[in-house]
Design an enzyme around this catalytic site. Sequence first.
Site, PDB file in Angstrom:
ATOM      1  N   LYS A   1       0.852  -1.210  -0.127  1.00 45.55           N
ATOM      2  CA  LYS A   1       0.112  -0.123   0.194  1.00 45.55           C
ATOM      3  C   LYS A   1       1.050   1.312   0.018  1.00 45.55           C
ATOM      4  CE  LYS A   1      -1.874  -1.195   3.906  1.00 45.55           C
ATOM      5  NZ  LYS A   1      -1.155  -2.553   4.218  1.00 45.55           N
TER       6      LYS A   1
ATOM      7  N   ARG B   1      11.144  -1.469  11.104  1.00 44.29           N
ATOM      8  CA  ARG B   1      10.024  -1.304  12.172  1.00 44.29           C
ATOM      9  C   ARG B   1       9.864  -2.106  13.262  1.00 44.29           C
ATOM     10  NH1 ARG B   1       4.772   0.244   8.083  1.00 44.29           N
ATOM     11  NH2 ARG B   1       3.887  -1.179   9.884  1.00 44.29           N
TER      12      ARG B   1
ATOM     13  N   ARG C   1      -0.379  -8.608  13.702  1.00 46.90           N
ATOM     14  CA  ARG C   1      -0.978  -7.817  12.466  1.00 46.90           C
ATOM     15  C   ARG C   1      -1.925  -8.593  11.285  1.00 46.90           C
ATOM     16  NH1 ARG C   1       4.293  -5.310  10.828  1.00 46.90           N
ATOM     17  NH2 ARG C   1       3.368  -4.471   9.143  1.00 46.90           N
TER      18      ARG C   1
ATOM     19  N   ARG D   1      -9.995   0.314   8.647  1.00 44.39           N
ATOM     20  CA  ARG D   1      -9.416  -1.250   8.960  1.00 44.39           C
ATOM     21  C   ARG D   1     -10.629  -1.965   9.550  1.00 44.39           C
ATOM     22  NH1 ARG D   1      -3.309  -2.063   8.867  1.00 44.39           N
ATOM     23  NH2 ARG D   1      -2.786   0.460   8.605  1.00 44.39           N
TER      24      ARG D   1
ATOM     25  N   ARG E   1      12.021  -5.546   5.090  1.00 47.82           N
ATOM     26  CA  ARG E   1      11.872  -4.206   4.936  1.00 47.82           C
ATOM     27  C   ARG E   1      12.516  -3.212   5.687  1.00 47.82           C
ATOM     28  NH1 ARG E   1       5.797  -2.154   5.540  1.00 47.82           N
ATOM     29  NH2 ARG E   1       5.947  -3.050   7.699  1.00 47.82           N
TER      30      ARG E   1
HETATM   31  P1  AP5 Z   1       4.833  -1.585   1.835  1.00 47.81           P
HETATM   32  O1  AP5 Z   1       4.637  -0.904   0.794  1.00 47.81           O
HETATM   33  O2  AP5 Z   1       5.676  -1.200   2.916  1.00 47.81           O
HETATM   34  O3  AP5 Z   1       3.693  -2.539   2.602  1.00 47.81           O
HETATM   35  P2  AP5 Z   1       2.239  -1.837   3.089  1.00 47.81           P
HETATM   36  O4  AP5 Z   1       1.090  -2.446   2.553  1.00 47.81           O
HETATM   37  O5  AP5 Z   1       2.138  -0.351   3.286  1.00 47.81           O
HETATM   38  O6  AP5 Z   1       2.364  -2.581   4.718  1.00 47.81           O
HETATM   39  P3  AP5 Z   1       2.488  -2.189   5.898  1.00 47.81           P
HETATM   40  O7  AP5 Z   1       3.148  -2.926   6.762  1.00 47.81           O
HETATM   41  O8  AP5 Z   1       2.965  -0.662   6.139  1.00 47.81           O
HETATM   42  O9  AP5 Z   1       1.080  -1.981   6.584  1.00 47.81           O
HETATM   43  P4  AP5 Z   1       0.339  -2.391   7.828  1.00 47.81           P
HETATM   44  O10 AP5 Z   1      -0.952  -2.038   7.350  1.00 47.81           O
HETATM   45  O11 AP5 Z   1       0.777  -3.375   8.495  1.00 47.81           O
HETATM   46  O12 AP5 Z   1       0.980  -1.001   8.746  1.00 47.81           O
HETATM   47  P5  AP5 Z   1       0.772   0.532   8.702  1.00 47.81           P
HETATM   48  O13 AP5 Z   1       2.056   1.253   8.822  1.00 47.81           O
HETATM   49  O14 AP5 Z   1      -0.418   0.735   7.788  1.00 47.81           O
HETATM   50  O15 AP5 Z   1       5.579  -3.017   1.440  1.00 47.81           O
HETATM   51  C1  AP5 Z   1       6.275  -3.980   2.366  1.00 47.81           C
HETATM   52  C2  AP5 Z   1       7.719  -4.480   1.645  1.00 47.81           C
HETATM   53  O16 AP5 Z   1       7.348  -5.221   0.729  1.00 47.81           O
HETATM   54  C3  AP5 Z   1       8.801  -3.200   1.645  1.00 47.81           C
HETATM   55  O17 AP5 Z   1      10.008  -3.851   1.911  1.00 47.81           O
HETATM   56  C4  AP5 Z   1       8.395  -3.174   0.070  1.00 47.81           C
HETATM   57  O18 AP5 Z   1       9.895  -2.523  -0.432  1.00 47.81           O
HETATM   58  C5  AP5 Z   1       8.256  -4.458  -0.305  1.00 47.81           C
HETATM   59  N1  AP5 Z   1       7.405  -4.528  -1.479  1.00 47.81           N
HETATM   60  C6  AP5 Z   1       6.462  -3.737  -1.926  1.00 47.81           C
HETATM   61  N2  AP5 Z   1       5.830  -4.110  -3.118  1.00 47.81           N
HETATM   62  C7  AP5 Z   1       6.482  -5.238  -3.508  1.00 47.81           C
HETATM   63  C8  AP5 Z   1       6.401  -5.870  -4.611  1.00 47.81           C
HETATM   64  N3  AP5 Z   1       5.386  -5.657  -5.706  1.00 47.81           N
HETATM   65  N4  AP5 Z   1       7.236  -6.955  -4.843  1.00 47.81           N
HETATM   66  C9  AP5 Z   1       8.144  -7.294  -3.858  1.00 47.81           C
HETATM   67  N5  AP5 Z   1       8.509  -6.570  -2.744  1.00 47.81           N
HETATM   68  C10 AP5 Z   1       7.445  -5.458  -2.586  1.00 47.81           C
HETATM   69  O19 AP5 Z   1      -0.052   0.381  10.371  1.00 47.81           O
HETATM   70  C11 AP5 Z   1       0.769   0.139  11.340  1.00 47.81           C
HETATM   71  C12 AP5 Z   1       0.070   0.029  12.705  1.00 47.81           C
HETATM   72  O20 AP5 Z   1      -0.633   1.463  12.929  1.00 47.81           O
HETATM   73  C13 AP5 Z   1      -1.047  -0.812  12.547  1.00 47.81           C
HETATM   74  O21 AP5 Z   1      -0.597  -2.305  12.956  1.00 47.81           O
HETATM   75  C14 AP5 Z   1      -1.764  -0.318  13.859  1.00 47.81           C
HETATM   76  O22 AP5 Z   1      -1.495  -0.599  15.224  1.00 47.81           O
HETATM   77  C15 AP5 Z   1      -1.766   1.154  13.633  1.00 47.81           C
HETATM   78  N6  AP5 Z   1      -2.920   1.417  12.544  1.00 47.81           N
HETATM   79  C16 AP5 Z   1      -2.876   1.803  11.211  1.00 47.81           C
HETATM   80  N7  AP5 Z   1      -3.743   2.447  10.696  1.00 47.81           N
HETATM   81  C17 AP5 Z   1      -4.911   1.804  11.729  1.00 47.81           C
HETATM   82  C18 AP5 Z   1      -6.143   2.068  11.524  1.00 47.81           C
HETATM   83  N8  AP5 Z   1      -7.023   2.265  10.541  1.00 47.81           N
HETATM   84  N9  AP5 Z   1      -7.162   1.767  12.735  1.00 47.81           N
HETATM   85  C19 AP5 Z   1      -6.367   1.197  13.691  1.00 47.81           C
HETATM   86  N10 AP5 Z   1      -4.823   1.195  13.995  1.00 47.81           N
HETATM   87  C20 AP5 Z   1      -4.324   1.494  12.911  1.00 47.81           C
HETATM   88 MG    MG Z   2       2.751   0.763   4.800  1.00 47.38          MG
END
Ligand code: AP5
Ligand code: MG
Length: 216
Positions: free
Chosen positions: A13, A160, A171, A88, A127
């Site tokens: 994402k 992270r 997660r 979410r 990552r």
């Molecule tokens: P990346 O693009 O970083 O993936 P992502 O989908 O953004 O994954 P996240 O881990 O950021 O999602 P998340 O939902 O767990 O965490 P968030 O920060 O939103 O890609 C991942 C890796 O793969 C990278 O190394 C990249 O280089 C690689 N990659 C990408 N595309 C690729 C491809 N096509 N091929 C190969 N490699 C690839 O949330 C964190 C925390 O915040 C949550 O756990 C929660 O505690 C809190 N939180 C956030 N939003 C909410 C909400 N709405 N409600 C409640 N709590 C929330």
């Molecule tokens: Mg992300």
Amino acid sequence: MYVILLGLPGAGKGTQAALLKNETGLAHVTTGELFRENIRLGTALGKKAQPFVESGRLVPDEITIGMLLDRISQPDCARGCMLDGFPRNLEQARALDEALAGDGKRIDRAIYISVATGKLVRRLSGRWSCPNCGAVYNEISLPPKTPGVCDNCGFQLEQRKDDRPDAVRTRLEVNLKNLEPLLDYYRAQGKLCEAPGEGDVEDVTRAVRACLEGEH
Ligand code: AP5
Ligand code: MG
Ligand code: ZN
């Protein structure tokens, strides 16, 4: 245009929103990054969110929804934005729809970046992110030019805290439970488009772009 990016942790994402930001002119709004910034700065919101974020659980809705609605009321979102990590759960989805409707706006599209669970753990453990500019790398698929150093700004890259195996497990569990109802919610509104997310980053960008351009 208001666009939601849905997808499990590690689906890409953040990677796709950052790449499409220039091309679409849509601000990239990511609740995960907003929480991490508040945690780094030691704000009251950051202190409340920290135990949830670092263990991989959802931050309670009463904190998250207000933070997100405040963020999308900023001027850079006036003509739309790309939401990464929100909503979410159905409560968040409904609160977002209500708030937008109050301003005569609406979500135009929900794009689901689909990746099989088995591939996600490997992506997350490789990552590395830049604490300064937010750039995201991967040891295997997207390495920086110099290991451990950001290509854009020269900062030292970090892993992270919630990419540790126990937090990754939490997660995935939390997000797997909430994903289907969200997909159903946007499907029922005729807004859902699936972008297969297992190919190269460029392939996934093409699929997301096709969804943005309206091909279902
Ligand atoms: P990346 O693009 O970083 O993936 P992502 O989908 O953004 O994954 P996240 O881990 O950021 O999602 P998340 O939902 O767990 O965490 P968030 O920060 O939103 O890609 C991942 C890796 O793969 C990278 O190394 C990249 O280089 C690689 N990659 C990408 N595309 C690729 C491809 N096509 N091929 C190969 N490699 C690839 O949330 C964190 C925390 O915040 C949550 O756990 C929660 O505690 C809190 N939180 C956030 N939003 C909410 C909400 N709405 N409600 C409640 N709590 C929330
Ligand atoms: Mg992300
Ligand atoms: Zn950087």
